[in-house]
Design an enzyme around this catalytic site. Sequence first.
Site, PDB file in Angstrom:
ATOM      1  N   TRP A 103       0.819  -1.225   0.000  1.00 12.43           N
ATOM      2  CA  TRP A 103       0.000   0.000   0.000  1.00 12.43           C
ATOM      3  C   TRP A 103       0.842   1.259   0.000  1.00 12.43           C
ATOM      4  O   TRP A 103       0.466   2.267  -0.608  1.00 12.43           O
ATOM      5  CB  TRP A 103      -1.005  -0.018   1.144  1.00 12.43           C
ATOM      6  CG  TRP A 103      -2.080  -1.034   0.895  1.00 12.43           C
ATOM      7  CD1 TRP A 103      -2.322  -2.159   1.617  1.00 12.43           C
ATOM      8  CD2 TRP A 103      -3.035  -1.044  -0.180  1.00 12.43           C
ATOM      9  NE1 TRP A 103      -3.364  -2.866   1.066  1.00 12.43           N
ATOM     10  CE2 TRP A 103      -3.815  -2.205  -0.036  1.00 12.43           C
ATOM     11  CE3 TRP A 103      -3.294  -0.199  -1.259  1.00 12.43           C
ATOM     12  CZ2 TRP A 103      -4.855  -2.541  -0.917  1.00 12.43           C
ATOM     13  CZ3 TRP A 103      -4.327  -0.519  -2.139  1.00 12.43           C
ATOM     14  CH2 TRP A 103      -5.080  -1.677  -1.960  1.00 12.43           C
ATOM     15  N   ASP A 173      -1.552   6.544   6.549  1.00 12.95           N
ATOM     16  CA  ASP A 173      -2.651   5.707   6.062  1.00 12.95           C
ATOM     17  C   ASP A 173      -2.946   4.683   7.160  1.00 12.95           C
ATOM     18  O   ASP A 173      -2.156   3.780   7.403  1.00 12.95           O
ATOM     19  CB  ASP A 173      -2.214   5.017   4.763  1.00 12.95           C
ATOM     20  CG  ASP A 173      -3.261   4.031   4.237  1.00 12.95           C
ATOM     21  OD1 ASP A 173      -4.301   3.840   4.894  1.00 12.95           O
ATOM     22  OD2 ASP A 173      -3.015   3.461   3.146  1.00 12.95           O
ATOM     23  N   LYS A 197     -12.149  -1.512   6.051  1.00 14.74           N
ATOM     24  CA  LYS A 197     -11.330  -2.524   6.702  1.00 14.74           C
ATOM     25  C   LYS A 197     -11.803  -2.703   8.144  1.00 14.74           C
ATOM     26  O   LYS A 197     -12.175  -3.781   8.547  1.00 14.74           O
ATOM     27  CB  LYS A 197      -9.851  -2.123   6.674  1.00 14.74           C
ATOM     28  CG  LYS A 197      -9.308  -1.812   5.284  1.00 14.74           C
ATOM     29  CD  LYS A 197      -9.100  -3.062   4.442  1.00 14.74           C
ATOM     30  CE  LYS A 197      -8.977  -2.774   2.954  1.00 14.74           C
ATOM     31  NZ  LYS A 197      -7.780  -2.069   2.548  1.00 14.74           N
TER      32      LYS A 197
END
Length: 365
Positions: A103, A173, A197
């Site tokens: 990511w 993040d 998530k």
Amino acid sequence: MLYDRIYNFSAGPSILPEPVLESVRDNLLNYEGSGMCVMEMSHRSKVFQQIIDEAEQDLRDLMNIPDNYKVLFIQGGATLAFASIPMNLMKNGVACYVETGAWSKKAIAEAKKYGEVKVVASSKDKNYSYIPDCSDLDIPDNADYVYICENETIHGTTWQKLPNTKGKILVSDQSSMFLSKPCNVSDYGLIYGGVQKNIGPAGMIIAIIREDLIRPASELPSWVPTYCAFSTHADAGSMYNTPNCWSIYVCGQVFKYLKSIGGLEAMEKRNIEKAQIMYDFLDQSKMFKGTVQKEHRSLMNIPFVTESAELDAEVVAATKKAGFDNLKGHKSVGGLRASIYNAMPKDGVEALVKFLTEFEANYNK
Ligand SMILES: *Cc1c(COP(=O)(O)O)cnc(C)c1O
């Protein structure tokens, strides 16, 4: 079992707390006497305004968000934020990124479209199985910010200690660890994450941004899309255009649920307990091995492998048959991965460990 639910170890979209799903079900056709479903409501209605205001306030309470931070609900997922962040925060056109896995790599690739990206540390040398030492990074004076992915969902690593940014703004993040433990918001300039998530239904990020970092659209390059300017959302209370009303509503219910169980301290305690069960099992197993260095293991995403891809696949199939779903590792890493987000009960982890223990004992018998 009334609904025949299974243990869902999906990395995202993922498991939600059952009390929240039940409350959503009970209010589905008639939300609190409004005579309609939240999906059918005008976002300009009084009822919805109260939903979004309460969601924001409950999140502020949970995370102790200081008054000089704005809370924004924005569509486009973390993927759009990979672009919006450099668009908004690059004043000098230079940013530092720490490369810790899939990511952060994507965020780096996207930021390169908008300015100069300096990768100041990386764990690529060991297949992203650890978090590099970031106590003394080479950060240029003109860097606009330092960017990290605080929990790498695919590689299963997490930061125990934030990087020394040498006074620069920290951008994080938190997609796959949002609300999993207390967070000192003032350590950051911007915290953001996709909600699918660890919080609610897909289709939205929550961004928590220090007010002075929100530049008016007139200061941004004219090519920046209106929707990507953080000021657009800050100035309009996250309702410049139609927001993701449904996601905001369900996230709000999750915030209320988290408050009801004792907030983020209580949540962290449960999460540590759950992860410990899984890691204790992996540490003593001869068949299964965790892939992450101990001190950087995630509380949320636990990747593990056997000695071969064939056996990995066999285990995945067996777990699925036994009522545990989504344990296949991400295609870029292989093996298995158990995502044990906030809503995964301890029972689920214990049941999985019991199953894997028996699988190992019966193998080759
Ligand atoms: C899933 C994920 C993303 C991407 O989120 P989208 O909402 O699908 O764009 C980004 N970062 C992390 C850490 C993730 O887990």
